[in-house]
Design a protein around this motif. Structure first.
Motif, mmCIF file in Angstrom:
data_model
loop_
_atom_site.group_PDB
_atom_site.id
_atom_site.type_symbol
_atom_site.label_atom_id
_atom_site.label_comp_id
_atom_site.label_asym_id
_atom_site.label_seq_id
_atom_site.Cartn_x
_atom_site.Cartn_y
_atom_site.Cartn_z
ATOM 1 N N MET A 185 0.874 -1.219 0.185
ATOM 2 C CA MET A 185 -0.011 0.000 -0.034
ATOM 3 C C MET A 185 0.880 1.143 -0.260
ATOM 4 N N ALA A 186 1.948 1.346 0.916
ATOM 5 C CA ALA A 186 2.753 2.353 0.970
ATOM 6 C C ALA A 186 3.730 2.680 -0.499
ATOM 7 N N GLY A 187 3.994 1.343 -0.975
ATOM 8 C CA GLY A 187 4.940 1.559 -2.317
ATOM 9 C C GLY A 187 3.908 1.989 -3.403
ATOM 10 N N ALA A 188 2.708 1.742 -3.429
ATOM 11 C CA ALA A 188 1.863 2.147 -4.591
ATOM 12 C C ALA A 188 1.311 3.464 -4.147
ATOM 13 N N HIS A 189 1.587 4.152 -3.121
ATOM 14 C CA HIS A 189 1.225 5.587 -2.692
ATOM 15 C C HIS A 189 -0.309 5.817 -2.612
ATOM 16 N N LEU A 190 -0.952 4.580 -1.962
ATOM 17 C CA LEU A 190 -2.217 4.501 -1.598
ATOM 18 C C LEU A 190 -2.346 4.848 0.006
ATOM 19 N N TRP A 191 -2.012 6.142 0.321
ATOM 20 C CA TRP A 191 -1.741 6.395 1.815
ATOM 21 C C TRP A 191 -3.349 7.068 2.161
ATOM 22 N N TRP A 192 -4.062 7.389 1.394
ATOM 23 C CA TRP A 192 -5.240 8.325 1.567
ATOM 24 C C TRP A 192 -6.438 7.320 1.143
ATOM 25 N N ASN A 193 -6.148 5.982 0.693
ATOM 26 C CA ASN A 193 -7.309 4.951 0.186
ATOM 27 C C ASN A 193 -7.781 4.298 1.497
ATOM 28 N N LEU A 194 -9.006 4.735 2.148
ATOM 29 C CA LEU A 194 -9.667 4.484 3.251
ATOM 30 C C LEU A 194 -9.901 2.747 3.113
ATOM 31 N N LYS A 195 -10.357 2.472 1.859
ATOM 32 C CA LYS A 195 -10.828 1.017 1.617
ATOM 33 C C LYS A 195 -9.704 0.207 1.843
ATOM 34 N N VAL A 196 -8.568 0.620 1.161
ATOM 35 C CA VAL A 196 -7.373 -0.254 1.301
ATOM 36 C C VAL A 196 -6.843 -0.333 2.595
ATOM 37 N N TRP A 197 -6.789 0.764 3.441
ATOM 38 C CA TRP A 197 -6.590 0.831 4.889
ATOM 39 C C TRP A 197 -7.409 -0.157 5.623
ATOM 40 N N GLU A 198 -8.751 -0.109 5.583
ATOM 41 C CA GLU A 198 -9.519 -1.019 6.143
ATOM 42 C C GLU A 198 -9.188 -2.538 5.957
ATOM 43 N N SER A 199 -9.085 -2.811 4.697
ATOM 44 C CA SER A 199 -8.808 -4.265 4.469
ATOM 45 C C SER A 199 -7.604 -4.663 4.791
ATOM 46 N N THR A 200 -6.629 -3.913 4.478
ATOM 47 C CA THR A 200 -4.991 -4.139 5.108
ATOM 48 C C THR A 200 -5.066 -4.302 6.661
ATOM 49 N N GLY A 201 -5.861 -3.363 7.335
ATOM 50 C CA GLY A 201 -5.785 -3.258 8.639
ATOM 51 C C GLY A 201 -6.432 -4.657 9.306
ATOM 52 N N LEU A 202 -7.464 -5.030 8.674
ATOM 53 C CA LEU A 202 -8.170 -6.605 8.979
ATOM 54 C C LEU A 202 -7.111 -7.569 8.719
ATOM 55 N N ALA A 203 -6.535 -7.702 7.736
ATOM 56 C CA ALA A 203 -5.483 -8.725 7.252
ATOM 57 C C ALA A 203 -4.242 -8.617 8.196
#
Length: 476
Positions: free
Chosen positions: A209-227
């Protein structure tokens, strides 16, 4: 009233800070896994039969048990004063006699046989039949010892909770407390047993997520946090299993002997119950996030199980597995967040994690050399393998840096960064960090796990902040 001259001592939880029956079950799982499936059928014949059959199936090394040092010191004083010491235990006779022979401390042994489980009231009856009308002192640690204490003239409480001490006092038996020095609190024991400090490794799931610069994508944050949460549950399950299967080796290790299971601070049956519960909870959460993540977690579980039972003892293969488990976390993060993972990133992280895996084994050997051990316990490495591990680790680390420099020359960089020139400053920072880590490992300043060292190392934080500042500056 003078102290009784006959001192009776319980084994499990008292003389030994663990439970010998569960120690045997753990050893059975490690060495004779198929035989462990017969345990429920053996139990149908009664607990005494269960203990007897386990004792016949597995040989427990009494030297590898976590003994209660203050109690043993007290017993040696009493024996020197001429007292009669009796090991009175619910453990099977074979186990009890092996412990008694190892300690060379007891005058006789009373233990369970194939028909009688010598606990509670049955133990008191056996002691009174053996020593009719004589004053007895009994050393125990739990509620199951209350019937024995009520029939004795002195109660010796070993690491007993306050509530139990109050019950013994109410029963009228004069009490003597013998506690372990510097006992850790329950919360600290749980955190250490579950290896919560190791959860920091699962932050690698956020790397794609950080490498793809998706720091502000809440959906990615949510799914990665659950993972991340799912991997933490699964990892704790695996750590418990690994510690359970490695009890004997950990107890001979200078630092691993302090792990809760090895030290006898965390109950083995509780660990056996938590292992499947945590694994199922983690896998269930992973399945809810997505099938790709679940597949990564199943591969992770399969590799770690193979590592715990066999691969950790295979030279070089164990290092490759360790590096692969780090890389698998990165792949799992990409699956959880549905982030494309480039081959550059995968190759870079693989070499970097391979270097850290080499470092882990090198640090273990360096520390063992200080205590004059030539062979790593439970591993296939010798003390003279250190130069090879050093070369392999340095080469892997520098290859990671080389892959990064090649990546900077690829067209992909221009798609993510506006000013790629500044990115070249990351290379010296990376070379400094890799070289420093290995210099400290060579000096013996990294004791065990390099990842745990890094999260406490100020220079690593400074290097990380410098790299982060360069990335942000070039991305804006």
């Amino acid at each position: 009233m003078p102290d009784p001259k006959i001192i009776c001592v319980d084994l499990d939880g008292t003389l030994v800070r663990s439970d010998t029956l569960w120690e045997q079950v753990a050893l059975l799982l490690k060495t004779k896994l198929l035989l462990a499936f017969l345990l429920p059928f053996w139990l149908l014949a009664g607990k005494a039969q269960l203990k007897a059959r386990i004792a016949r199936s597995i040989s427990l090394d009494p030297a590898a048990l976590p003994y209660h040092a203050p109690l043993i010191a007290y017993l040696r004083q009493r024996r020197a004063a001429g007292d009669h010491l009796v090991l009175a235990t619910g453990a099977n006779q074979a186990v009890a006699r092996a412990v008694a022979d190892h300690l060379d401390l007891f005058d006789e042994v009373l233990a369970s046989d194939q028909t009688t489980n010598l606990t509670g009231g049955r133990k008191l009856a056996a002691l009174q039949a053996r020593f009719p009308g004589q004053a007895l002192a009994y050393a125990g640690n739990g509620p199951r010892d209350l019937p024995v204490w009520r029939g004795c003239q002195q109660a010796i409480l070993v690491d007993a909770p306050r509530r139990l001490a109050a019950q013994v006092q109410a029963a009228g038996a004069p009490g003597l407390a013998i506690d372990s020095p510097q006992r850790r609190g329950p919360l600290k024991v749980w955190l250490k047993a579950l290896r919560v400090q190791q959860w920091v490794k699962n932050l690698l799931l956020f790397a794609p997520m950080a490498g793809a610069h998706l720091w502000w994508n809440l959906k990615v944050w949510e799914s990665t946090g659950l993972a991340f949460a799912a991997f933490c549950l699964l990892a704790s399950s695996v750590y418990l299993l690994n510690d359970l299967l490695d009890l004997a080796n950990d107890r001979q290790h200078p630092s691993k002997r302090n792990r809760p299971l090895a030290a006898g601070e965390f109950p083995l049956p509780l660990a056996l119950a938590l292992i499947p519960l945590l694994a199922l909870a983690g896998l269930g959460l992973g399945a809810w996030v997505g099938g790709g993540l679940l597949l990564c977690m199943l591969v992770y579980l399969g590799l770690t199980l193979a590592y715990s039972w066999r691969l950790k003892r295979e030279v070089m293969l164990d290092i490759l597995v360790l590096a692969g488990l780090y890389t698998l976390r990165v792949i799992a993060g990409s699956e959880a967040g549905q982030v494309h993972l480039t081959s550059w990133f995968t190759i870079f992280t693989t070499f970097l994690f391979l270097s850290l895996a080499f470092c882990k084994r090198h640090a273990e050997l360096h520390h063992l050399a200080k205590v004059e051990q030539t062979q790593s316990l439970g591993r296939g490495y010798r003390k003279d393998d250190q130069p090879f591990l050093l070369c392999g680790g340095l080469a892997s680390g520098y290859l990671a840096a080389l892959v990064f420099t090649l990546y900077l020359n690829s067209p992909l960089v221009n798609q993510l960064y506006r000013n790629t020139t500044w990115l070249w400053l990351i290379c010296p920072a990376m070379l400094y960090w890799i070289s420093r880590i290995w210099l400290l490992a060579h000096r013996g300043e990294i004791v065990d796990d390099p990842v745990l060292f890094v999260i406490k190392d100020k220079a690593s934080y400074v290097t990380g902040l410098v790299i982060l500042a360069i990335v942000v500056m070039t991305a804006l």
